[in-house]
Design a protein around this motif. Sequence first.
Motif, short mmCIF file in Angstrom:
data_model
loop_
_atom_site.label_atom_id
_atom_site.label_comp_id
_atom_site.label_asym_id
_atom_site.label_seq_id
_atom_site.Cartn_x
_atom_site.Cartn_y
_atom_site.Cartn_z
N GLY A 61 34.75 41.18 44.74
CA GLY A 61 34.82 42.56 44.28
C GLY A 61 33.60 43.35 44.70
O GLY A 61 32.54 42.81 44.99
N ILE A 89 36.57 40.47 40.52
CA ILE A 89 37.62 41.50 40.49
C ILE A 89 38.89 40.91 41.10
O ILE A 89 38.85 40.21 42.11
CB ILE A 89 37.18 42.76 41.28
N SER A 91 43.42 41.40 41.76
CA SER A 91 44.52 42.35 41.95
C SER A 91 45.45 42.28 40.74
O SER A 91 46.57 41.75 40.80
CB SER A 91 45.27 42.04 43.25
N SER A 224 41.82 44.38 32.15
CA SER A 224 42.69 45.16 33.04
C SER A 224 42.32 46.63 33.00
O SER A 224 42.46 47.28 31.95
CB SER A 224 44.15 44.99 32.62
N TRP A 234 48.11 50.26 39.50
CA TRP A 234 46.94 50.04 40.35
C TRP A 234 46.64 48.55 40.51
O TRP A 234 46.07 48.15 41.52
CB TRP A 234 45.72 50.75 39.75
N VAL A 236 44.36 46.47 39.04
CA VAL A 236 42.93 46.14 39.13
C VAL A 236 42.55 45.39 37.85
O VAL A 236 42.59 45.97 36.75
CB VAL A 236 42.05 47.38 39.30
N THR A 260 40.97 43.24 46.54
CA THR A 260 41.71 44.34 45.91
C THR A 260 41.33 45.64 46.61
O THR A 260 40.18 45.80 47.03
CB THR A 260 41.35 44.39 44.41
N LEU A 264 40.59 51.78 44.92
CA LEU A 264 40.92 51.58 43.51
C LEU A 264 39.76 50.94 42.76
O LEU A 264 39.53 51.23 41.59
CB LEU A 264 42.18 50.74 43.38
N GLN A 265 39.04 50.07 43.44
CA GLN A 265 37.86 49.47 42.81
C GLN A 265 36.81 50.53 42.50
O GLN A 265 36.20 50.54 41.43
CB GLN A 265 37.26 48.39 43.71
N ALA A 268 37.98 52.58 39.58
CA ALA A 268 37.85 51.81 38.33
C ALA A 268 36.41 51.78 37.87
O ALA A 268 36.13 51.85 36.66
CB ALA A 268 38.40 50.40 38.52
#
Length: 381
Positions: A61, A89, A91, A224, A234, A236, A260, A264-265, A268
């Motif tokens: 991640g 991290i 998916s 989550s 998403w 993540v 992932t 999106l990481q 987040a």
Amino acid sequence: MNSLYASLGTTVFEVMSRLAAEKGAVNLGQGFPEEDGPLDIREAAARAVLDGPNQYPPMRGLPELREAVAAHYKAHQNIDLDWRREVTITSGATEALAAAMLALIEPGDEVVLFEPLYDAYLPMVKRAGGVPRIVRLNPPHWRFERETVAAAFGDKTRVVVINTPLNPSASMMSREELAILAALCMKHDAIVISDEVWEHVTFDGRAHYSMLELLRDRTLKIGSAGKMFSLTGWKVGFACGAPALAEAFAKAHQFLTFTTPPNLQRAAAYALAKPHSYFEAMRAGFQRSRDRLVRALEGEGFVTLPAHGAYFVSIDLPASGIGMSDEAFARHAIEHGVATIPFSAFYANPGAPALVRLCFAKKDETLDRGAEALIKAKRSA
């Protein structure tokens, strides 16, 4: 085809969603919010995909997200995590569950599970070669006594899987129950996979307790971002645990999804830094929706069970004067315009209570239409 998967039928979730689409029914079965999460988080993801980079991020991640996860749990649960060694991290939380089970279960190991259970647990345990030992929880409070759960432990117990708040029962494990499990795990040299994806979706002022607080070196905590921020698509998730567990976990994760989407990481990471007021408002909004649906149902004589966490509430069919099984009522209700999920979908063994699960993470008009359809179904049952 692998015999485990070949033996599985179409899930009731897929069946009910398909029927709801075909019949134009209100879908209170699927467990996701009707409205997308906060605009500023979605904008952060859009900027990140345009600005890049969009190549492989680190397998464990992005550092900024791993740091954000550690900072978030320190701020909200007073848990100290070394983001470099103790946070990975994933998916989504389901991938984290799969990686955890593949990493921690050897063929023949016994795995303690609690029923009702999230439907992915049992196939995952079996695919990893584990032998399930199931403890049944009973409505309306879904509690267990030490003697009951201790009977499921033995010399071959390797892993315990818990889910708190629990989908589908909307119950939460107390600190006392977690302490019982922690003591049994120490006695039997077992590890806990703690599915805490609903940790922020709690109601009526109830506090969430993490097993990571009580059993620091033997717990792999799974969270989550999708559940926290109403962005379930998403996928993540994050897994947190002591270095030895995190290392084993990462070795399984690297051969599943490996990584992932980086945008999106980044989004987040931005979201996890939101103030406590965001989470308070989110909980208040879901609690208002819960209460709206429950009031409408109870006004017609439906009996619902307490819903302390996650965005589900259950109808007790016998107590509501309905003599149908959960599956029969679910199919009956869809004919009257509303999709629900029968509780038997969450049981490995026969004898599930006659309950149906409803998702209240919906707009007011959707909840009202769903309640009207359920009332029609009750009157014609």
